[in-house]
Design a protein around this motif. Sequence first.
Motif, PDB file in Angstrom:
ATOM      1  N   VAL A 157       0.846  -1.116  -0.212  1.00 23.94           N
ATOM      2  CA  VAL A 157       0.491   0.209  -0.028  1.00 23.94           C
ATOM      3  C   VAL A 157       0.933   1.207   0.001  1.00 23.94           C
ATOM      4  O   VAL A 157       1.381   1.372   1.243  1.00 23.94           O
ATOM      5  N   VAL A 158       0.864   1.791  -0.581  1.00 24.37           N
ATOM      6  CA  VAL A 158       2.312   2.675  -1.533  1.00 24.37           C
ATOM      7  C   VAL A 158       1.302   4.373  -1.014  1.00 24.37           C
ATOM      8  O   VAL A 158       0.462   4.371  -2.034  1.00 24.37           O
ATOM      9  N   PRO A 159       2.015   5.093   0.104  1.00 27.84           N
ATOM     10  CA  PRO A 159       1.357   6.457   0.396  1.00 27.84           C
ATOM     11  C   PRO A 159       1.285   7.534  -1.170  1.00 27.84           C
ATOM     12  O   PRO A 159       2.266   7.543  -1.975  1.00 27.84           O
ATOM     13  N   ASN A 160       0.217   8.329  -1.033  1.00 31.33           N
ATOM     14  CA  ASN A 160       0.897   9.280  -2.367  1.00 31.33           C
ATOM     15  C   ASN A 160       0.766   8.849  -3.763  1.00 31.33           C
ATOM     16  O   ASN A 160       1.716   8.942  -4.051  1.00 31.33           O
ATOM     17  N   CYS A 161       0.232   8.036  -4.124  1.00 31.40           N
ATOM     18  CA  CYS A 161       0.881   6.992  -5.578  1.00 31.40           C
ATOM     19  C   CYS A 161      -0.607   6.748  -6.126  1.00 31.40           C
ATOM     20  O   CYS A 161      -0.973   6.313  -5.898  1.00 31.40           O
ATOM     21  N   GLU A 162      -0.708   7.077  -7.516  1.00 33.33           N
ATOM     22  CA  GLU A 162      -1.720   7.117  -8.492  1.00 33.33           C
ATOM     23  C   GLU A 162      -1.246   5.890  -9.065  1.00 33.33           C
ATOM     24  O   GLU A 162      -2.164   5.848 -10.050  1.00 33.33           O
ATOM     25  N   TYR A 163      -0.436   5.100  -8.740  1.00 34.29           N
ATOM     26  CA  TYR A 163      -0.234   3.871  -9.949  1.00 34.29           C
ATOM     27  C   TYR A 163      -0.828   3.137  -9.097  1.00 34.29           C
ATOM     28  O   TYR A 163      -1.073   2.935  -8.465  1.00 34.29           O
ATOM     29  N   GLY A 164      -1.135   1.637  -9.575  1.00 35.99           N
ATOM     30  CA  GLY A 164      -1.846   0.142  -9.309  1.00 35.99           C
ATOM     31  C   GLY A 164      -3.408   1.150  -8.964  1.00 35.99           C
ATOM     32  O   GLY A 164      -3.325   1.751 -10.109  1.00 35.99           O
ATOM     33  N   SER A 165      -4.191   0.395  -7.857  1.00 39.74           N
ATOM     34  CA  SER A 165      -5.417   0.342  -7.627  1.00 39.74           C
ATOM     35  C   SER A 165      -5.345   1.813  -7.182  1.00 39.74           C
ATOM     36  O   SER A 165      -4.834   1.341  -5.591  1.00 39.74           O
ATOM     37  N   ASN A 166      -5.315   3.041  -7.144  1.00 37.93           N
ATOM     38  CA  ASN A 166      -4.819   4.081  -5.637  1.00 37.93           C
ATOM     39  C   ASN A 166      -3.318   3.680  -5.171  1.00 37.93           C
ATOM     40  O   ASN A 166      -3.584   3.780  -3.885  1.00 37.93           O
ATOM     41  N   GLY A 167      -2.744   3.312  -5.305  1.00 39.17           N
ATOM     42  CA  GLY A 167      -1.045   3.297  -5.134  1.00 39.17           C
ATOM     43  C   GLY A 167      -1.280   0.829  -4.142  1.00 39.17           C
ATOM     44  O   GLY A 167      -0.573   0.546  -3.575  1.00 39.17           O
ATOM     45  N   GLN A 288       8.233  -0.982   0.312  1.00 34.99           N
ATOM     46  CA  GLN A 288       8.218  -0.517   1.853  1.00 34.99           C
ATOM     47  C   GLN A 288       9.539   0.135   1.712  1.00 34.99           C
ATOM     48  O   GLN A 288       8.796   1.521   2.545  1.00 34.99           O
ATOM     49  N   ARG A 289      10.816   0.454   1.551  1.00 30.15           N
ATOM     50  CA  ARG A 289      11.153   1.263   2.678  1.00 30.15           C
ATOM     51  C   ARG A 289      12.073   2.946   2.085  1.00 30.15           C
ATOM     52  O   ARG A 289      11.546   3.712   2.688  1.00 30.15           O
ATOM     53  N   LEU A 290      11.339   2.847   0.670  1.00 36.96           N
ATOM     54  CA  LEU A 290      11.653   3.761   0.088  1.00 36.96           C
ATOM     55  C   LEU A 290      10.438   4.841  -0.455  1.00 36.96           C
ATOM     56  O   LEU A 290      10.777   6.122  -0.274  1.00 36.96           O
ATOM     57  N   ALA A 291       9.537   4.379  -0.476  1.00 39.85           N
ATOM     58  CA  ALA A 291       8.517   4.806  -0.280  1.00 39.85           C
ATOM     59  C   ALA A 291       8.012   5.331   0.771  1.00 39.85           C
ATOM     60  O   ALA A 291       6.161   5.145   0.750  1.00 39.85           O
ATOM     61  N   LYS A 292       7.682   4.156   1.609  1.00 46.89           N
ATOM     62  CA  LYS A 292       7.408   4.577   3.253  1.00 46.89           C
ATOM     63  C   LYS A 292       5.955   3.383   2.843  1.00 46.89           C
ATOM     64  O   LYS A 292       4.748   4.193   3.435  1.00 46.89           O
ATOM     65  N   ALA A 293       5.801   2.287   2.213  1.00 45.48           N
ATOM     66  CA  ALA A 293       4.391   1.829   2.237  1.00 45.48           C
ATOM     67  C   ALA A 293       4.354   0.063   2.692  1.00 45.48           C
ATOM     68  O   ALA A 293       5.295   0.021   3.656  1.00 45.48           O
ATOM     69  N   GLU A 294       2.941   0.133   3.171  1.00 41.84           N
ATOM     70  CA  GLU A 294       3.011  -0.824   4.313  1.00 41.84           C
ATOM     71  C   GLU A 294       3.419  -1.617   2.537  1.00 41.84           C
ATOM     72  O   GLU A 294       2.831  -1.632   2.123  1.00 41.84           O
ATOM     73  N   ALA A 295       3.444  -2.738   3.859  1.00 40.14           N
ATOM     74  CA  ALA A 295       3.996  -4.145   3.403  1.00 40.14           C
ATOM     75  C   ALA A 295       3.203  -5.692   4.527  1.00 40.14           C
ATOM     76  O   ALA A 295       3.831  -5.167   4.984  1.00 40.14           O
TER      77      ALA A 295
END
Length: 334
Positions: A157-167, A288-295
């Motif tokens: 779950v990538v924050p502030n990301c327009e790609y995929g299904s809303n991140g 996860q680490r560079l985009a601070k995504a939930e994984a």
Amino acid sequence: MNFIETIKERARKDRKTIVLPETNDIRTIQAAVKIMEEDIAELVLLGNRDKVLGKAAKYGYDLSEVTIVDPEKTAKLDEYIEVLVEARKSKGMTYEEAKKILLSDYLYFGVVMVKAGDADGMVAGACHATADVLRPSLQILKTAPGTKLVSAIFVMVVPNCEYGSNGIFIFGDAGLNQNPNAEELAHIAGTTAYSFELLVQQDPYVAMISHSTKGSAKHPDVDKVVEATRLAKEMYPEIKLDGEYQVDAAIVPSIGQFKAPGSEIAGNANVLIFPTLDAGNNGYKLVQRLAKAEAYGPLTQGIAKPVNDLSRGCSAEDIVGVVAITAVQASAQR
Ligand SMILES: CC(C)(COP(=O)(O)OP(=O)(O)OC[C@H]1O[C@@H](n2cnc3c(N)ncnc32)[C@H](O)[C@@H]1OP(=O)(O)O)[C@@H](O)C(=O)NCCC(=O)NCCS
Ligand SMILES: CC(=O)OP(=O)(O)O
């Protein structure tokens, strides 16, 4: 509601029992407290009751309402030994060996509880390597009916990301199969598409990832992904799937249309199937680490009952999320 809140809500609606064996790790204790507070699932913690409650109390937590099963004291030990002997009889496992394993390795104990029907799933891996978590489940629970291969994915779950299904993306295989051949890769793609439907509840758009986009590079590694794409289309004609794509062509619409004009998947992918575990595992860690995504993961798929792993770098919040996902997977299993 965001991804994980929706998953928790689904878990609350069909309560499942999840076993957590790693009670020596404070993150498991913290996660158990949160799961009870948020009323997500029933829990079974493994270990000596006094030790578990004492560890929790030391950090100011009260777990006295949670079921704690002590493998040393349970009246079900004999039954569980029989379950393990039965599951491993083709490998020559004896009663004494099974007893020793169950009393020394709580990951085996937890999986046997799941096999025996006393829990619906297990989550571990905060303080054990993936191989140690997944081996017992592969040996004892085995594959789901009609499935030959278990694989492991991450929900990203990538924050502030327009790609995929809303991140939101699923990456596979990011945890289990080290160098899948073309047929295995095709199988992983199909199973991951199903997991996307189950967990994200949207249509999967599956990209087979390579260092080449539609023939831009030549190498046997590319050939493997091309063949996997062909097989996956044959095996799962109902799934929207294509390859071979580099990640930018898979997820960025303008680059997808430039590198693979006219493709329905290029630029729109929300499921990324990596050619090797080296790529998938480090791919998820980078995001996860560079985009601070939930994984969330590694989540197994294609297994008879859900046993899910964690990274040793996980947080207590990650454990809570994976427990909720495990409950949702258990609800979906027939
Ligand atoms: C999971 C793993 C440990 C299994 O390998 P192994 O320990 O060598 O075990 P084996 O190959 O002997 O397999 C053990 C059992 O699991 C089964 N199995 C192994 N991989 C399987 C798969 N992908 N799907 C279904 N069954 C599988 C085997 O058939 C075997 O069954 P059996 O004992 O009933 O005959 C191995 O694939 C692994 O280490 N993967 C990488 C994990 C990792 O480090 N990930 C990076 C961090 S997430
Ligand atoms: C999923 C994973 O990479 O696990 P670990 O970080 O524990 O090796």
